[in-house]
Structures are given as C-alpha cells and as structure tokens.
Design an enzyme around this catalytic site. Structure first.
Site, PDB file in Angstrom:
ATOM      1  N   GLY A   8      25.279  -4.117  -0.010  1.00  9.96           N
ATOM      2  CA  GLY A   8      24.891  -5.054   0.940  1.00  9.96           C
ATOM      3  C   GLY A   8      24.152  -4.366   2.180  1.00  9.96           C
ATOM      4  CB  ILE A  13      28.933  -2.823   7.727  1.00  9.27           C
ATOM      5  CG1 ILE A  13      29.730  -3.745   8.829  1.00  9.27           C
ATOM      6  CG2 ILE A  13      29.586  -1.826   7.349  1.00  9.27           C
ATOM      7  CD1 ILE A  13      31.050  -4.153   8.254  1.00  9.27           C
ATOM      8  CG  ASP A  41      23.220 -13.007  -7.420  1.00 11.13           C
ATOM      9  OD1 ASP A  41      24.566 -12.598  -6.715  1.00 11.13           O
ATOM     10  OD2 ASP A  41      22.942 -14.041  -7.548  1.00 11.13           O
ATOM     11  N   GLY A  71      29.235  -8.163   0.732  1.00 12.25           N
ATOM     12  CA  GLY A  71      30.363  -9.274   0.930  1.00 12.25           C
ATOM     13  C   GLY A  71      29.713 -10.550   1.576  1.00 12.25           C
ATOM     14  CE1 TYR A 151      34.607 -12.192   4.094  1.00 14.95           C
ATOM     15  CE2 TYR A 151      36.770 -12.017   5.569  1.00 14.95           C
ATOM     16  CZ  TYR A 151      35.334 -11.412   5.015  1.00 14.95           C
ATOM     17  OH  TYR A 151      34.933 -10.237   5.614  1.00 14.95           O
TER      18      TYR A 151
END
Length: 257
Positions: A8, A13, A41, A71, A151
């Site tokens: 990510g 972040i 992915d 995420g 989530y």
C-alpha cells in the site's frame, strides 16, 4: 542496511511509512497496484503469489521487515479480500524470508474500526481461512444494506489473527515480533470522500471521537509502523497499538479488552 517491504506504498500511510524508513537508511520495497517498486493486486491469489515471488527474486530470499499496510474502504467484497486475506497472505508468504534475518519484524495496519459494530459470521469465516465463503457473506451483507459492516469486520478479524498467531512457533518461536496498529481517522486519499464536506467530517468525528488533536496526517501512524519494524522493537508481541487520538479510551473507558 535492512530491507523492508511496505504494501500500500503508493499513497497515504504506506507512502509516508516508506519515506520515513528510507530516511532512516533502510532499503524499502514498495508494493501497490500502481506507482510502486512492485505491482501486485492483493485481492487475488495470483497477485499475492506474484508479490512473494517478486520480493524473493529482488532480495535473494531474505528481508528484515514487513509492513502489511495495504487496505481499502467501501462496501464491496474487496474490503475483505484485501484487508484480511491480502494482509494475512502478505505476512505468511513473506515470513520465510524474515526467518533468515538477524532482526526480523512484522506489523500490519488494522484500525480503531475494530471497536465498531461488526458481523460475527464474517469474522469467523475470515479466521477459518474460508475466503470464498467470506466473499459470499460479504456480498449478502451488501445486498441487505449492511455493507458498512465489512470494513470493521475485516479489521476485527485481522486483530484477532494477529493475537492468535503472534505468540506461536511460526512468529515468536522464530524470533519474529508480530504486531498491529489501529489508527483513528487519517486524512488519506482513501478517507477523503468521507470528510470532503463539513457535515461529513462532523459525522465521522462523532463516530470516531479523537479528543487529542483530532484527525491525523499519515505521518503519525507511519512513525509508529517504522518503529515497530525497527531493531529497537524486540519484545512487543501480538499487540494492537491504538494510535487514535483517544477514540479507544472514549469508546471503551478503562477496559483493556
């Protein structure tokens, strides 16, 4: 020089963590679906395998740290496949590479959303490792107008997985500290649509009370992630560290569980 993988890494972040680790003299391998050293992915089995193969090839089979940060948010099954199954696969597939390090460390980005209402059935399916059934359950929740549970459910499952795995032979037994962080509201591209009007900001602040300085920039949780994969962190094991401006305290009071 230590080598650390950050998923990510293209934004938010992950991007901030990559920069901090780089500034501290580490070799950082950023992973994302775009704008990264490695593209993968993590919502797919193939993508998770590509990640492990590519990291192995680039590092001769040895790394010193993993920041499983990738995420997504929203109300689609990808929330479950990326946030839980993608994160766990990242950690498990790269764990053998960590075992060859003298100072291995691993951390995953969870969320204070793990304190919010979740779906017990979906959490249990995640922890059972049944991804097809978890996707079916997620789809049914969306169809029933309960997509908002995806989530927090993915993050509840992730926190519980860390707690269950960290003290076992594959992690602590192999000398690898495994922990998680639980950020409050971070002003990232993922969160931007949720706070793009004063009304939305107010609504989210009511759901996630952060009395200490309010919403945060990505650098705040990134600094914690960088420490958790640093050599100084020798004994934290299975901890979910809330960096949330006090939302955990407000919502749970003096309870530590």
């Amino acid at each position: 020089m230590r080598t650390i993988v950050v998923t990510g890494s293209a934004s938010g972040i992950g991007r901030a963590t990559q920069q901090i680790l780089h500034d501290h003299g580490n070799r950082v391998i950023g992973v994302d679906r775009h704008d990264a050293d490695l593209r993968a992915d993590l919502s797919t089995l193939a993508g998770r395998g590509e990640l492990a193969d590519a990291v192995t090839a680039r590092t001769n089979g040895q790394i010193d740290g993993v920041v499983a940060n990738a995420g997504v948010a929203g109300e689609t099954p990808d929330v479950v496949t990326v946030n839980f199954f993608g994160a766990v696969a990242t950690l498990e597939r790269l764990r053998p590479l960590l075992e060859r390090s003298a100072t291995p460390r691993a951390v995953v980005t969870a969320s204070m959303a793990s304190l919010l209402p979740s779906d017990a059935e979906l959490v249990d399916l995640c922890l059972a490792g049944d991804e097809p059934a978890a996707v079916v359950r997620a789809t049914r929740l969306v169809d029933a107008g309960q997509g908002g549970l995806l989530y927090p459910s993915s993050k509840v499952a992730l926190c519980r997985w860390v707690r269950r795995a960290a003290a076992g032979p594959r992690w602590a037994g192999a000398g690898i500290p495994l922990n998680a962080i639980a950020p409050g509201v971070v002003e990232t591209p993922m969160v931007a649509p949720m706070i793009d009007t004063p009304q939305k900001r107010q609504a989210l602040a009511a759901m996630v009370p952060m009395p200490l300085h309010g919403f945060m920039t990505p650098e705040t949780p990134a600094r914690l992630l960088a420490w958790l994969v640093g050599v100084e962190n020798s004994h934290l094991c299975g901890q979910v560290v809330f960096v949330d401006g006090g939302s955990d305290v407000v919502l749970r009071g003096d309870s530590t569980w």
